[in-house]
Scaffold this motif. Structure first.
Motif, mmCIF file in Angstrom:
data_model
loop_
_atom_site.group_PDB
_atom_site.id
_atom_site.type_symbol
_atom_site.label_atom_id
_atom_site.label_comp_id
_atom_site.label_asym_id
_atom_site.label_seq_id
_atom_site.Cartn_x
_atom_site.Cartn_y
_atom_site.Cartn_z
ATOM 1 N N VAL A 52 8.688 5.218 -17.494
ATOM 2 C CA VAL A 52 7.848 6.399 -17.728
ATOM 3 C C VAL A 52 8.672 7.427 -18.504
ATOM 4 N N PRO A 53 8.001 8.269 -19.329
ATOM 5 C CA PRO A 53 8.736 9.272 -20.096
ATOM 6 C C PRO A 53 9.426 10.284 -19.184
ATOM 7 N N ALA A 54 10.616 10.720 -19.606
ATOM 8 C CA ALA A 54 11.363 11.797 -18.942
ATOM 9 C C ALA A 54 12.031 12.594 -20.050
ATOM 10 N N GLY A 55 11.306 13.598 -20.551
ATOM 11 C CA GLY A 55 11.794 14.317 -21.715
ATOM 12 C C GLY A 55 11.720 13.414 -22.920
ATOM 13 N N ARG A 56 12.818 13.281 -23.640
ATOM 14 C CA ARG A 56 12.859 12.421 -24.828
ATOM 15 C C ARG A 56 13.305 11.003 -24.489
ATOM 16 N N ALA A 57 13.591 10.749 -23.223
ATOM 17 C CA ALA A 57 14.025 9.420 -22.778
ATOM 18 C C ALA A 57 12.969 8.807 -21.857
ATOM 19 N N MET A 58 13.296 7.638 -21.324
ATOM 20 C CA MET A 58 12.431 6.983 -20.352
ATOM 21 C C MET A 58 13.266 6.607 -19.139
ATOM 22 N N VAL A 59 12.620 6.633 -17.984
ATOM 23 C CA VAL A 59 13.313 6.258 -16.745
ATOM 24 C C VAL A 59 12.505 5.187 -16.047
ATOM 25 N N ALA A 60 13.209 4.382 -15.258
ATOM 26 C CA ALA A 60 12.558 3.301 -14.527
ATOM 27 C C ALA A 60 11.913 3.824 -13.255
ATOM 28 N N THR A 61 10.800 3.211 -12.883
ATOM 29 C CA THR A 61 10.149 3.544 -11.619
ATOM 30 C C THR A 61 10.971 2.967 -10.470
ATOM 31 N N PRO A 62 10.722 3.432 -9.235
ATOM 32 C CA PRO A 62 11.453 2.861 -8.089
ATOM 33 C C PRO A 62 11.294 1.339 -7.990
ATOM 34 N N HIS A 63 10.088 0.854 -8.251
ATOM 35 C CA HIS A 63 9.898 -0.603 -8.181
ATOM 36 C C HIS A 63 10.720 -1.318 -9.249
ATOM 37 N N ALA A 64 10.733 -0.753 -10.460
ATOM 38 C CA ALA A 64 11.520 -1.353 -11.541
ATOM 39 C C ALA A 64 13.001 -1.341 -11.212
ATOM 40 N N GLU A 65 13.479 -0.245 -10.634
ATOM 41 C CA GLU A 65 14.891 -0.162 -10.215
ATOM 42 C C GLU A 65 15.199 -1.232 -9.179
ATOM 43 N N ALA A 66 14.248 -1.456 -8.266
ATOM 44 C CA ALA A 66 14.475 -2.407 -7.176
ATOM 45 C C ALA A 66 14.565 -3.846 -7.667
#
Length: 324
Positions: A52-66
């Motif tokens: 998902v977007p986080a400013g100009r970057a993207m971050v993984a969801t908790p499920h994706a991290e897991a």
């Protein structure tokens, strides 16, 4: 369960590693739009946004991290499975091979083949299995690796390679009266007592058919299960026998001598046969090449290598009683 697409697994691994649609696209050699469409497919398949977007970057969801480490492990495993096998160092091999062959082949070639294999690959061991029949199932289920002598039955799927061509000769004890007359006549040959090698206990063979065409017949006094046994009986009696020419080597003849048969019998081909699943196995290919080179170096070996399809799968060249 939906159809699996391994490309999605690779794409998911790239997305979770790069945390960027454009970065994942560059890594996989795709366009950014194609990777965006793949991310949409992944989101639908997993029921999760993944990135998902986080400013100009993207971050993984908790499920994706897991699942990230598991995705990485699975991707590496798939790449390993779908990659060519590593280069094999023959000298460092540790492997056992089972070869099915009859007593004659074992007696003539087992020691020689073992020495050649051990010299090239000390960690490779050979096990010779008995050949009570020609069943191809042991090749199919990998309980044997090679069969020496073509198996019969529905063997169209099998692969094979000609090793050498052979023929039958007569044998008698040294000093036997039959040897005094050269060439031996059909009549004097038929008048002798005979020993026959037959794994199935048969008293007649191709020799009897050939004699019958001349109006002759022979008297078989004894049937034994192998050609080495024929040689042993002929050496210690007045019975004469028939064996493949390849069996008549200095170390096996003992007190017997060979003579040319006075009738025509079919020539036959010695082959090594295997299941096609082993075609590309590098170690199996090495062993087949070694056996081919070793047996083709025999002085009596003739002809050139040929595929098994060039001759019948129902012919068993080293089976006792082929000639009788």
């Amino acid at each position: 369960m939906p159809d699996l697409d391994l490309n999605l697994l690779v794409a998911l691994d790239a997305l979770l590693t790069e945390r960027s649609v454009s970065g994942a696209a560059r890594k996989l050699g795709l366009s950014t739009s194609a990777m965006s469409r793949t991310l949409s497919r992944l989101r639908r398949a997993l029921g999760d946004q993944i990135l998902v977007p986080a400013g100009r970057a993207m971050v993984a969801t908790p499920h994706a991290e897991a699942i990230a480490s598991q995705v990485r492990t699975l991707t590496l495993a798939v790449q390993t499975v779908l990659s060519p096998p590593p280069v094999t160092q023959i000298r460092d091999l540790r492997r056992d091979f089972t070869i099915r062959a009859n007593d004659s082949f074992v007696l003539l070639y087992a020691a020689r083949l073992s020495a050649t294999v051990t010299e090239a690959a000390p960690g490779v061991r050979l096990s010779f299995a008995p050949k009570p029949d020609k069943d191809i199932e042991p090749l199919r289920n990998a309980s044997i690796d090679l069969d020496i002598g073509v198996v019969s039955g529905n063997g169209a799927e099998l692969r094979g390679q000609t090793l050498f061509e052979d023929s039958f000769v007569g044998v008698a004890r040294t000093g036997h009266p039959i040897l005094a007359s050269q060439p031996v006549s059909a009549a004097s040959y038929a008048a002798c007592g005979h020993v026959v090698g037959s794994r199935r206990g048969e008293f007649s063979g191709a020799v009897d058919d050939a004699l019958a065409e001349l109006g002759l017949s022979r008297k078989v006094h004894l049937v034994v299960p192998s050609y080495p046994a024929v040689l042993a009986v002929a050496a210690s009696s007045d019975l004469v026998g028939v064996v493949p020419r390849s069996c008549c080597q200095a170390e096996t003849m003992g007190a017997t001598s060979l003579f040319e048969l006075p009738v025509e019998t079919p020539r036959f081909i010695i082959t090594q046969t295997w299941h096609p699943r082993m075609d590309a196995d590098p170690v199996h290919r090495w062993l087949r090449a070694l056996i081919f080179d070793e047996l083709r170096s025999r002085p009596e070996a003739t002809g050139n290598a040929a595929p098994l399809a060039s001759h019948s799968l129902n012919h068993d060249p080293l089976s006792p009683s082929a000639a009788g």
